[in-house]
Design a protein around this motif. Sequence first.
Motif, PDB file in Angstrom:
ATOM      1  N   GLY A 271       0.718  -1.563  -0.131  1.00  0.00           N
ATOM      2  CA  GLY A 271      -0.049  -0.175   0.118  1.00  0.00           C
ATOM      3  C   GLY A 271       0.976   1.510   0.082  1.00  0.00           C
ATOM      4  O   GLY A 271       0.562   2.478   0.147  1.00  0.00           O
ATOM      5  N   ASP A 297      -4.862   6.009   0.192  1.00  0.00           N
ATOM      6  CA  ASP A 297      -5.492   6.582   0.702  1.00  0.00           C
ATOM      7  C   ASP A 297      -5.058   7.832   1.978  1.00  0.00           C
ATOM      8  O   ASP A 297      -5.460   7.822   2.815  1.00  0.00           O
ATOM      9  N   GLU A 300      -6.274  10.451   4.049  1.00  0.00           N
ATOM     10  CA  GLU A 300      -5.977   9.855   5.470  1.00  0.00           C
ATOM     11  C   GLU A 300      -4.961   9.072   6.246  1.00  0.00           C
ATOM     12  O   GLU A 300      -4.647   9.587   7.341  1.00  0.00           O
ATOM     13  N   LEU A 301      -3.856   9.419   5.058  1.00  0.00           N
ATOM     14  CA  LEU A 301      -1.970   9.167   6.098  1.00  0.00           C
ATOM     15  C   LEU A 301      -1.979  10.698   6.669  1.00  0.00           C
ATOM     16  O   LEU A 301      -1.214  10.268   7.900  1.00  0.00           O
ATOM     17  N   PHE A 304      -3.939  11.035   9.550  1.00  0.00           N
ATOM     18  CA  PHE A 304      -2.872  10.044  10.750  1.00  0.00           C
ATOM     19  C   PHE A 304      -1.346  10.859  11.219  1.00  0.00           C
ATOM     20  O   PHE A 304      -1.357  11.478  12.649  1.00  0.00           O
ATOM     21  N   ASP A 366       2.072   1.752  11.670  1.00  0.00           N
ATOM     22  CA  ASP A 366       0.604   1.445  12.555  1.00  0.00           C
ATOM     23  C   ASP A 366      -0.674   1.606  11.755  1.00  0.00           C
ATOM     24  O   ASP A 366      -1.378   1.182  12.009  1.00  0.00           O
ATOM     25  N   PHE A 367      -0.411   2.918  11.191  1.00  0.00           N
ATOM     26  CA  PHE A 367      -1.645   3.221  10.450  1.00  0.00           C
ATOM     27  C   PHE A 367      -2.038   2.154   9.280  1.00  0.00           C
ATOM     28  O   PHE A 367      -3.605   1.636   9.321  1.00  0.00           O
ATOM     29  N   PHE A 368      -0.876   1.713   8.868  1.00  0.00           N
ATOM     30  CA  PHE A 368      -1.507   0.689   8.044  1.00  0.00           C
ATOM     31  C   PHE A 368      -2.001  -0.228   8.677  1.00  0.00           C
ATOM     32  O   PHE A 368      -3.064  -1.218   7.775  1.00  0.00           O
ATOM     33  N   GLU A 369      -1.490  -1.150   9.492  1.00  0.00           N
ATOM     34  CA  GLU A 369      -1.876  -2.206  10.423  1.00  0.00           C
ATOM     35  C   GLU A 369      -3.071  -2.079  10.878  1.00  0.00           C
ATOM     36  O   GLU A 369      -4.003  -3.003  11.314  1.00  0.00           O
ATOM     37  N   HIS A 370      -3.524  -0.793  11.654  1.00  0.00           N
ATOM     38  CA  HIS A 370      -4.772  -1.015  12.008  1.00  0.00           C
ATOM     39  C   HIS A 370      -5.758   0.086  10.708  1.00  0.00           C
ATOM     40  O   HIS A 370      -6.800   0.289  11.286  1.00  0.00           O
ATOM     41  N   GLN A 371      -5.516  -0.086  10.005  1.00  0.00           N
ATOM     42  CA  GLN A 371      -6.388   0.482   9.158  1.00  0.00           C
ATOM     43  C   GLN A 371      -8.085  -0.452   8.954  1.00  0.00           C
ATOM     44  O   GLN A 371      -7.648  -1.743   8.832  1.00  0.00           O
TER      45      GLN A 371
END
Length: 371
Positions: A271, A297, A300-301, A304, A366-371
């Motif tokens: 991603g 995204d 959104e990133l 974040f 963190d952003f990609f793991e909790h999306q």
Amino acid sequence: MAYKVPFVNYPEHYRRIWNEVIDAISEALSKGDLILRGQLRQFEKATASFIGVEYAVGLNSGTDAMFLSLKAAGIGPGDEVITVAHTFIATIATIVHCGATPILVDVGEDMNMDVEQLEPKVSPKTKAIIPVYLNGRLCNMEKLMAIADEYDLIVIEDAAQALGASFNGRKAGSFGLTGCFSLYPAKMLGAAGDGGFATTNNEEIGEKIRLLRDHGQQRTTGKILSYGFNSRLDNIQAAILDAKIKYLPKWIERRREIARIYQEGLSDIVGVKLPPPPTTTGPYYDVYQNYVIRVKDRDELVKFLEKKGVETMVSWRIPNHLQPSLNFKHFSLPKTERLSNEVVSLPIYPELTDEQIHYVIDVIRDFFEHQ
Ligand SMILES: Cc1ncc(COP(=O)(O)O)c(C=O)c1O
């Protein structure tokens, strides 16, 4: 808001070189050296030698480096100049200010001019090409210069973001009729304000740019040789820059190291599309003026990262050819349009600490793991 990782850190930059910079300013002030004095000539010599060209002319900005280059090259009404839409507006504006017509081409995966698309855009009116070395990486100059040679086109390099970068061992600013550099504070080598310079191996063009930057005045005789502008680089800025230039190789190395750390930390995240990694072999030597990743995204990133104290930048949200006031709607540039939805620039500058870089990587993870 105080960021944990700001996008630039000018106070820390100057804290590290404080005494040298203050000494340079003091010397210029105590001698009264304010306009077109020895410090400027010294800085011009140092930059010409760093890039490997005969002449460098200190100017007020990268914008005027391009504008005066086009003027000196005789570009004007009726001429077409090919460049990209995925650039800072200055590149396109200088063409328009000369009375010429910008012809915009799309970019490739490296975010630079897709040289394959260049040839079909050449017309009998084409006079020049302005390749933009975005983010500190040159275009494919082998192909670009071959096309310029074949059609007898002038090349004006927009090297605003690429001081120290090279292609096949040749530095940005040494390929075209002129190379145009920005000394904006956040650039590879930043003034304490605005600044820029143009490089050339052509003595006549160098002289024309020198005249154009100073209202066409030949100061020794009082003659006005042409109409010109006030586009001089301030002597105090030149003195500061001359004190700083010896650090440039070290700063470039640190930027490449940061790019390496980002590459190692982010390459396995599905991603995230990363820029080409820093290599020591192959034609491209990137200096990483910017570290630009691509993410679907993106907005959104960005939000974040902001929430977590990481300042980023988006260059550019609206592609220049789709800016309603610029009247470029006739260009269809799908890759440029996609980029403006996906790109985000992460903090990268020599003063960034390893801890800060790893923090940015962790937040993105963190952003990609909790999306
Ligand atoms: C690609 C590009 N071209 C031109 C310029 C203009 O330079 P300056 O701001 O010094 O006029 C910039 C500066 O941001 C730039 O990034």
